[in-house]
Scaffold this motif. Structure first.
Motif, PDB file in Angstrom:
ATOM      1  N   ASP A   8      36.314  34.279  34.821  1.00 51.24           N
ATOM      2  CA  ASP A   8      35.985  35.647  34.412  1.00 51.24           C
ATOM      3  C   ASP A   8      37.025  36.641  34.934  1.00 51.24           C
ATOM      4  O   ASP A   8      36.834  37.853  34.832  1.00 51.24           O
ATOM      5  N   LEU A   9      38.104  36.133  35.516  1.00 57.89           N
ATOM      6  CA  LEU A   9      39.154  36.963  36.109  1.00 57.89           C
ATOM      7  C   LEU A   9      40.423  36.880  35.269  1.00 57.89           C
ATOM      8  O   LEU A   9      40.621  35.931  34.512  1.00 57.89           O
ATOM      9  N   THR A  10      41.313  37.844  35.431  1.00 56.93           N
ATOM     10  CA  THR A  10      42.608  37.827  34.760  1.00 56.93           C
ATOM     11  C   THR A  10      43.624  37.097  35.633  1.00 56.93           C
ATOM     12  O   THR A  10      43.692  37.336  36.837  1.00 56.93           O
ATOM     13  N   ILE A  11      44.388  36.206  35.029  1.00 54.91           N
ATOM     14  CA  ILE A  11      45.501  35.574  35.735  1.00 54.91           C
ATOM     15  C   ILE A  11      46.682  36.530  35.608  1.00 54.91           C
ATOM     16  O   ILE A  11      47.241  36.697  34.527  1.00 54.91           O
ATOM     17  N   LYS A  12      47.011  37.213  36.704  1.00 54.59           N
ATOM     18  CA  LYS A  12      48.065  38.230  36.676  1.00 54.59           C
ATOM     19  C   LYS A  12      49.440  37.613  36.463  1.00 54.59           C
ATOM     20  O   LYS A  12      50.282  38.169  35.772  1.00 54.59           O
ATOM     21  N   ASN A  80      43.916  38.621  39.350  1.00 54.17           N
ATOM     22  CA  ASN A  80      43.731  40.080  39.351  1.00 54.17           C
ATOM     23  C   ASN A  80      44.776  40.890  40.114  1.00 54.17           C
ATOM     24  O   ASN A  80      45.009  42.036  39.783  1.00 54.17           O
ATOM     25  N   LYS A  81      45.389  40.358  41.176  1.00 54.09           N
ATOM     26  CA  LYS A  81      46.299  41.130  42.019  1.00 54.09           C
ATOM     27  C   LYS A  81      47.330  40.202  42.649  1.00 54.09           C
ATOM     28  O   LYS A  81      47.007  39.078  43.021  1.00 54.09           O
ATOM     29  N   LEU A  82      48.570  40.681  42.775  1.00 53.77           N
ATOM     30  CA  LEU A  82      49.643  39.862  43.340  1.00 53.77           C
ATOM     31  C   LEU A  82      49.702  40.015  44.856  1.00 53.77           C
ATOM     32  O   LEU A  82      50.455  40.828  45.387  1.00 53.77           O
ATOM     33  N   ASP A  83      48.869  39.242  45.562  1.00 57.15           N
ATOM     34  CA  ASP A  83      48.931  39.194  47.016  1.00 57.15           C
ATOM     35  C   ASP A  83      48.427  37.821  47.478  1.00 57.15           C
ATOM     36  O   ASP A  83      47.893  37.050  46.690  1.00 57.15           O
ATOM     37  N   ASP A  84      48.627  37.522  48.758  1.00 55.74           N
ATOM     38  CA  ASP A  84      48.258  36.201  49.281  1.00 55.74           C
ATOM     39  C   ASP A  84      46.770  35.897  49.132  1.00 55.74           C
ATOM     40  O   ASP A  84      46.385  34.754  48.921  1.00 55.74           O
ATOM     41  N   TYR A  85      45.936  36.918  49.236  1.00 54.24           N
ATOM     42  CA  TYR A  85      44.486  36.721  49.153  1.00 54.24           C
ATOM     43  C   TYR A  85      44.049  36.233  47.765  1.00 54.24           C
ATOM     44  O   TYR A  85      43.096  35.487  47.626  1.00 54.24           O
TER      45      TYR A  85
END
Length: 95
Positions: A8-12, A80-85
């Motif tokens: 259900d998330l976007t693959i950034k 959703n976001k480009l970070d390590d998490y």
């Protein structure tokens, strides 16, 4: 091959790699030579499908040493976001 976002998330962002394992006496071993697929896409929406292609040249390679019938894939990406998490990865045999 086809990459399907079943979440259900976007693959950034994503990178998909293809390789053939090395034949060993008692099975297979990981091959450090991997090819980045073409047509990787940014912002793959939920349920969206993306067709990927890869070309692995055989020139200069001992083709008999490769497990051509046992291709491996590895995907590294971000939700959703480009970070390590938000980083994820998965892989395994395509067979």
């Amino acid at each position: 091959m086809e990459l399907v976002n079943k979440s259900d998330l976007t693959i950034k962002q994503n990178n998909v790699f293809l390789s053939y394992p090395l034949k060993m006496k008692n099975g297979y071993s990981d091959n450090k030579f991997k090819v980045l697929t073409e047509r990787n896409k940014l912002n793959i929406r939920p349920k969206q499908k993306v067709k990927l292609t890869a070309f692995i040249p055989y020139k200069g390679t001992n083709k008999e040493a490769l497990g051509i019938d046992e291709p491996d894939v590895k995907c590294i990406g971000y939700w959703n976001k480009l970070d390590d998490y938000h980083q994820f990865s998965f892989g395994g045999s395509l067979k």
